[in-house]
Write a protein that holds these residues in place. Structure first.
Motif, PDB file in Angstrom:
ATOM      1  N   SER D   6       0.833  -1.196   0.000  1.00  0.00           N
ATOM      2  CA  SER D   6       0.000   0.000   0.000  1.00  0.00           C
ATOM      3  C   SER D   6       0.872   1.253   0.000  1.00  0.00           C
ATOM      4  CB  SER D   6      -0.895  -0.048   1.240  1.00  0.00           C
ATOM      5  OG  SER D   6      -1.702   1.075   1.297  1.00  0.00           O
ATOM      6  N   PHE D   7       1.955   1.231   0.784  1.00  0.00           N
ATOM      7  CA  PHE D   7       2.873   2.371   0.784  1.00  0.00           C
ATOM      8  C   PHE D   7       3.481   2.577  -0.598  1.00  0.00           C
ATOM      9  CE2 PHE D   7       7.413   3.577   0.927  1.00  0.00           C
ATOM     10  CZ  PHE D   7       7.267   4.919   1.246  1.00  0.00           C
ATOM     11  N   LEU D   8       3.935   1.498  -1.224  1.00  0.00           N
ATOM     12  CA  LEU D   8       4.581   1.639  -2.534  1.00  0.00           C
ATOM     13  C   LEU D   8       3.604   2.129  -3.600  1.00  0.00           C
ATOM     14  CD1 LEU D   8       7.114  -1.312  -2.641  1.00  0.00           C
ATOM     15  CD2 LEU D   8       7.601   1.157  -2.659  1.00  0.00           C
ATOM     16  N   ASP D   9       2.354   1.686  -3.500  1.00  0.00           N
ATOM     17  CA  ASP D   9       1.346   2.184  -4.448  1.00  0.00           C
ATOM     18  C   ASP D   9       1.188   3.695  -4.310  1.00  0.00           C
ATOM     19  OD1 ASP D   9       0.967  -0.364  -5.339  1.00  0.00           O
ATOM     20  OD2 ASP D   9      -0.993  -0.659  -4.390  1.00  0.00           O
ATOM     21  N   ARG D  10       1.064   4.137  -3.047  1.00  0.00           N
ATOM     22  CA  ARG D  10       0.912   5.589  -2.819  1.00  0.00           C
ATOM     23  C   ARG D  10       2.160   6.327  -3.292  1.00  0.00           C
ATOM     24  NH1 ARG D  10      -2.964   3.234  -1.536  1.00  0.00           N
ATOM     25  NH2 ARG D  10      -3.158   3.579  -3.758  1.00  0.00           N
ATOM     26  N   ALA D  11       3.336   5.764  -2.970  1.00  0.00           N
ATOM     27  CA  ALA D  11       4.590   6.424  -3.359  1.00  0.00           C
ATOM     28  C   ALA D  11       4.669   6.578  -4.877  1.00  0.00           C
ATOM     29  CB  ALA D  11       5.780   5.626  -2.828  1.00  0.00           C
ATOM     30  N   GLN D  12       4.260   5.535  -5.584  1.00  0.00           N
ATOM     31  CA  GLN D  12       4.309   5.624  -7.045  1.00  0.00           C
ATOM     32  C   GLN D  12       3.344   6.688  -7.579  1.00  0.00           C
ATOM     33  OE1 GLN D  12       4.070   1.494  -7.808  1.00  0.00           O
ATOM     34  NE2 GLN D  12       6.299   1.312  -7.906  1.00  0.00           N
ATOM     35  N   GLU D  13       2.206   6.820  -6.927  1.00  0.00           N
ATOM     36  CA  GLU D  13       1.279   7.886  -7.347  1.00  0.00           C
ATOM     37  C   GLU D  13       1.903   9.270  -7.149  1.00  0.00           C
ATOM     38  OE1 GLU D  13      -2.976   5.616  -6.374  1.00  0.00           O
ATOM     39  OE2 GLU D  13      -2.192   7.138  -4.995  1.00  0.00           O
ATOM     40  N   LEU D  14       2.630   9.445  -6.054  1.00  0.00           N
ATOM     41  CA  LEU D  14       3.249  10.751  -5.805  1.00  0.00           C
ATOM     42  C   LEU D  14       4.393  11.006  -6.797  1.00  0.00           C
ATOM     43  CD1 LEU D  14       3.307  10.894  -1.882  1.00  0.00           C
ATOM     44  CD2 LEU D  14       1.520  11.682  -3.457  1.00  0.00           C
ATOM     45  N   VAL D  15       5.159   9.970  -7.113  1.00  0.00           N
ATOM     46  CA  VAL D  15       6.220  10.102  -8.114  1.00  0.00           C
ATOM     47  C   VAL D  15       5.620  10.543  -9.453  1.00  0.00           C
ATOM     48  CG1 VAL D  15       7.854   8.770  -9.523  1.00  0.00           C
ATOM     49  CG2 VAL D  15       7.815   8.479  -7.026  1.00  0.00           C
ATOM     50  N   ALA D  16       4.528   9.891  -9.843  1.00  0.00           N
ATOM     51  CA  ALA D  16       3.876  10.218 -11.122  1.00  0.00           C
ATOM     52  C   ALA D  16       3.297  11.628 -11.091  1.00  0.00           C
ATOM     53  CB  ALA D  16       2.779   9.191 -11.430  1.00  0.00           C
ATOM     54  N   ALA D  17       2.703  12.002  -9.961  1.00  0.00           N
ATOM     55  CA  ALA D  17       2.152  13.360  -9.834  1.00  0.00           C
ATOM     56  C   ALA D  17       3.263  14.395  -9.992  1.00  0.00           C
ATOM     57  CB  ALA D  17       1.462  13.519  -8.480  1.00  0.00           C
ATOM     58  N   GLY D  18       4.421  14.110  -9.399  1.00  0.00           N
ATOM     59  CA  GLY D  18       5.550  15.038  -9.489  1.00  0.00           C
ATOM     60  C   GLY D  18       5.989  15.243 -10.922  1.00  0.00           C
ATOM     61  N   ARG D  19       6.082  14.145 -11.655  1.00  0.00           N
ATOM     62  CA  ARG D  19       6.506  14.258 -13.043  1.00  0.00           C
ATOM     63  C   ARG D  19       5.496  15.099 -13.840  1.00  0.00           C
ATOM     64  NH1 ARG D  19       9.004   8.727 -14.239  1.00  0.00           N
ATOM     65  NH2 ARG D  19       9.961   9.378 -12.262  1.00  0.00           N
ATOM     66  N   GLU D  20       4.229  14.840 -13.589  1.00  0.00           N
ATOM     67  CA  GLU D  20       3.180  15.553 -14.327  1.00  0.00           C
ATOM     68  C   GLU D  20       3.178  17.045 -13.980  1.00  0.00           C
ATOM     69  OE1 GLU D  20      -0.406  13.261 -14.409  1.00  0.00           O
ATOM     70  OE2 GLU D  20      -1.617  15.057 -14.846  1.00  0.00           O
ATOM     71  N   LEU D  21       3.278  17.360 -12.697  1.00  0.00           N
ATOM     72  CA  LEU D  21       3.232  18.775 -12.301  1.00  0.00           C
ATOM     73  C   LEU D  21       4.493  19.513 -12.753  1.00  0.00           C
ATOM     74  CD1 LEU D  21       1.606  18.623  -8.736  1.00  0.00           C
ATOM     75  CD2 LEU D  21       0.505  18.913 -10.956  1.00  0.00           C
ATOM     76  N   HIS D  22       5.650  18.826 -12.702  1.00  0.00           N
ATOM     77  CA  HIS D  22       6.871  19.517 -13.141  1.00  0.00           C
ATOM     78  C   HIS D  22       6.851  19.799 -14.635  1.00  0.00           C
ATOM     79  CE1 HIS D  22      11.146  20.159 -14.160  1.00  0.00           C
ATOM     80  NE2 HIS D  22      11.062  20.907 -13.088  1.00  0.00           N
ATOM     81  N   ALA D  23       6.288  18.861 -15.402  1.00  0.00           N
ATOM     82  CA  ALA D  23       6.211  19.084 -16.852  1.00  0.00           C
ATOM     83  C   ALA D  23       5.395  20.341 -17.176  1.00  0.00           C
ATOM     84  CB  ALA D  23       5.597  17.863 -17.536  1.00  0.00           C
ATOM     85  N   GLN D  24       4.474  20.694 -16.305  1.00  0.00           N
ATOM     86  CA  GLN D  24       3.666  21.902 -16.494  1.00  0.00           C
ATOM     87  C   GLN D  24       4.360  23.156 -15.968  1.00  0.00           C
ATOM     88  OE1 GLN D  24       0.760  21.806 -18.021  1.00  0.00           O
ATOM     89  NE2 GLN D  24       0.526  19.589 -18.114  1.00  0.00           N
ATOM     90  N   GLY D  25       5.479  22.989 -15.285  1.00  0.00           N
ATOM     91  CA  GLY D  25       6.153  24.156 -14.694  1.00  0.00           C
ATOM     92  C   GLY D  25       5.565  24.554 -13.350  1.00  0.00           C
ATOM     93  N   TRP D  26       4.876  23.628 -12.691  1.00  0.00           N
ATOM     94  CA  TRP D  26       4.148  23.974 -11.462  1.00  0.00           C
ATOM     95  C   TRP D  26       4.886  23.614 -10.176  1.00  0.00           C
ATOM     96  CZ3 TRP D  26      -1.231  21.845 -13.472  1.00  0.00           C
ATOM     97  CH2 TRP D  26      -1.665  22.683 -14.516  1.00  0.00           C
ATOM     98  N   VAL D  27       6.054  22.982 -10.302  1.00  0.00           N
ATOM     99  CA  VAL D  27       6.917  22.723  -9.124  1.00  0.00           C
ATOM    100  C   VAL D  27       8.376  22.992  -9.504  1.00  0.00           C
ATOM    101  CG1 VAL D  27       5.502  21.166  -7.715  1.00  0.00           C
ATOM    102  CG2 VAL D  27       6.733  20.226  -9.669  1.00  0.00           C
ATOM    103  N   PRO D  28       8.704  24.258  -9.837  1.00  0.00           N
ATOM    104  CA  PRO D  28      10.063  24.575 -10.262  1.00  0.00           C
ATOM    105  C   PRO D  28      11.079  24.289  -9.161  1.00  0.00           C
ATOM    106  CG  PRO D  28       8.852  26.579  -9.767  1.00  0.00           C
ATOM    107  CD  PRO D  28       7.852  25.449  -9.733  1.00  0.00           C
ATOM    108  N   ALA D  29      12.316  23.981  -9.591  1.00  0.00           N
ATOM    109  CA  ALA D  29      13.432  23.722  -8.665  1.00  0.00           C
ATOM    110  C   ALA D  29      13.008  22.666  -7.641  1.00  0.00           C
ATOM    111  CB  ALA D  29      13.902  25.011  -8.015  1.00  0.00           C
ATOM    112  N   THR D  30      13.222  22.891  -6.350  1.00  0.00           N
ATOM    113  CA  THR D  30      12.828  21.894  -5.351  1.00  0.00           C
ATOM    114  C   THR D  30      11.550  22.307  -4.634  1.00  0.00           C
ATOM    115  OG1 THR D  30      14.388  23.013  -3.925  1.00  0.00           O
ATOM    116  CG2 THR D  30      15.119  20.964  -4.928  1.00  0.00           C
ATOM    117  N   SER D  31      10.773  23.182  -5.258  1.00  0.00           N
ATOM    118  CA  SER D  31       9.542  23.653  -4.607  1.00  0.00           C
ATOM    119  C   SER D  31       8.487  22.557  -4.575  1.00  0.00           C
ATOM    120  CB  SER D  31       8.999  24.859  -5.353  1.00  0.00           C
ATOM    121  OG  SER D  31       8.494  24.462  -6.608  1.00  0.00           O
ATOM    122  N   GLY D  32       7.462  22.788  -3.740  1.00  0.00           N
ATOM    123  CA  GLY D  32       6.337  21.871  -3.677  1.00  0.00           C
ATOM    124  C   GLY D  32       6.597  20.683  -2.779  1.00  0.00           C
TER     125      GLY D  32
END
Lengths: 206, 206, 206, 206
Positions: D6-32
């Motif tokens: 369950s932890f790894l499933d959640r972790a993978q969702e957060l990893v994917a969310a990060g990639r998606e938000l960064h591609a939009q420019g919504w978490v520049p540098a180490t923000s977020g």
């Protein structure tokens, strides 16, 4: 006599359109909806509330020309706006409703209509042959009562039977085409023109 | 003596340029057109009305230096603007006509010409060696009568024989280069500079 | 004793940085240049005039700390600005000079320096621990005479020995870091902050 | 009884969310920073200072509901803002804190709160059924003292128990959802709306 292959072909075109429009930021969150004419009895349309950038053919359903679900799924709340377009424009086979930043901002700025003129890109709209044409894009006030909104659109279509698309205030725009490629070209062209209008508002005081 | 391989190489460069420019939003819908010199008798040019982000080599055709089709396909309506550039600039081998938001907006803002100055990126234009150069970009009024527009461009080229590109109002810009890489560098540089000019108009009142 | 592997590792980091920065539109055309410290005698730096989005390790060359080419290739015209940074900041191992729209526009708007304050993202700059810090970014006038420009930078570094980057008017910015990752983080953070400053100039009159 | 899968499933969702938000420019540098509820004793959250566009599951750690690290890693400095949301909203299972240009700029423009109204996209926020709703987004002053900031948020949640997200001045926004998909939909919708508000500020004087 319903042709399953024909439905799946249309569904795949809508899935691909969704991915393309979402990549541009033109259908954020679950906004927007798309449809395609399958035959004289069937229309393919996006299921209500789905994310348009992550559609699969499971998110495309069948309705009739009265907007009734034919497969138990729940169609977009704005289905009546789609069926109306197919009835008014016999040559329209695909209807796209994006919800882009430029369309939304410009739709909130003007009342009633936006006039586009002196843009070469007007020629990307079917039937327009020169940049000197004045192309009017009607703007309707947003309304959660879709039949009432459809009536306003109907009155407008009576007066201006050959419009190429329309805006709903704070709610994006509708456009259509003979093929998915045509409809996407109309989206790209209108989006570009709405953005130009926004840009010129921002620099005009100087 | 026509070299088929040479034509296909040029055609592939134009296909790749189209994909690259469309990904940037610089050739929306079916706007823009591209060409490349094949040899002293042949020019490769985009077929009329094709989507520049989805070109295949089938969408690139052959014309002569009078702009006549050599393979039965219909060339871009603006073919005369391309052949004119090859005749005026012997070192130009690729001509690109993008239709970007910044170019279109800035071309509608100024009359006659845009002066670019104090930008390091001016040095990306062939022959410019310092940011302190004043680089003038002519702006022509848009015209569906291409021979008439070509005459205005001709008069301008007579007066300013070494311009690096020109704008057409509401209709993007033309630029060129020795190779596809050079022409693309000119597109990136001019696009950046047009965008800078737009940005400074938006912040200038303060 | 020169370590070839170490050079290639640094070169690959610069190639990757170029691809990443170009995808963001921050090194248009042939603008920008990058370098990395290899060892106490060698610096890896981009060859003059290359397109930063399409670099290969062949486009990265070796210089010494006086900026002299060690492999016959011609280094960036701005090499002296890179070597100066390595000499002033012993902990800097990578120097990036992007040429982004926001940096360029903001560098033309202000004289001497830009003050950044009340941004959480300031914390992404090494050594800054609160948004309440005032971070000054020096702005130098652009100059094709690089030794003269380097002297102005030297005078500034004497007065403000711990700046995190600087702008050159109409010409982008320089920033650096312990690793390529650090330097890229500084680019992302400064780019975001320059863009914020531009945005607030555009909305400030209201 | 901790469920590793369950932890790894959640972790993978957060990893994917990060990639998606960064591609939009919504978490520049180490923000977020991002988190997800694992079970009644465990929350998965991003490790402090990581780049959100390049996360791996190694960058996701476990904390308890008091924000204490359960695996020796150091959680985001803003952990208390995450645990607070899970305690206030039993139905929230994912919390996302992006740091986008539009959110940051709008958060610096207004005091106390931003009112969103007449946008169809409000309907993308859970529980909102019409564009005519007024949706208030609280704005808090930025503070490096996170417990003090959490207290201000707590007071606000008491008064407005059903807010959909909040802004921190110069520091992006927080939003949440039942699933990662819901939370991402809220991010896309709020981001669009913040951008609309910025756009209308820029064109409003006319």
């Amino acid at each position: 006599m319903f042709n399953k292959t024909s439905f799946l072909d249309r569904a795949q075109e809508l899935v691909a359109a969704g991915r393309e429009l979402h990549a541009q930021g033109w259908v954020p969150a679950t906004s927007g909806n798309f449809s395609a004419r399958v035959d004289e009895q069937h229309i393919a349309i996006t299921v209500s509330g789905r994310h348009k950038g992550r559609l699969t053919t499971e998110d495309i359903m069948l309705i009739d020309y009265q907007g009734q679900s034919l497969d138990g799924k729940k169609p977009s709340a704005e289905t009546a706006l789609h069926t109306q377009i197919y009835q008014h424009f016999p040559e329209a086979n695909v209807v796209l409703h994006p919800h882009s930043p430029a369309a939304t901002a410009i739709s909130r700025k003007y009342k009633d209509r936006l006039i586009l003129e002196n843009y070469e890109l007007l020629k990307a709209l079917s039937g327009i042959t020169t940049h000197a044409n004045k192309v009017g894009i009607p703007i309707f006030q947003n309304d959660q009562d879709i039949p009432r909104l459809a009536e306003e659109v109907a009155a407008c279509l009576k007066e201006y039977p050959d419009i190429k698309g329309y805006l709903i205030a704070g709610h994006g725009f509708y456009t259509w085409g003979k093929t998915a490629e045509d409809a996407l070209r109309h989206v790209e062209a209108l989006e570009f023109l709405f953005d130009q209008e926004l840009l010129s508002l921002r620099i005009s005081p100087s």
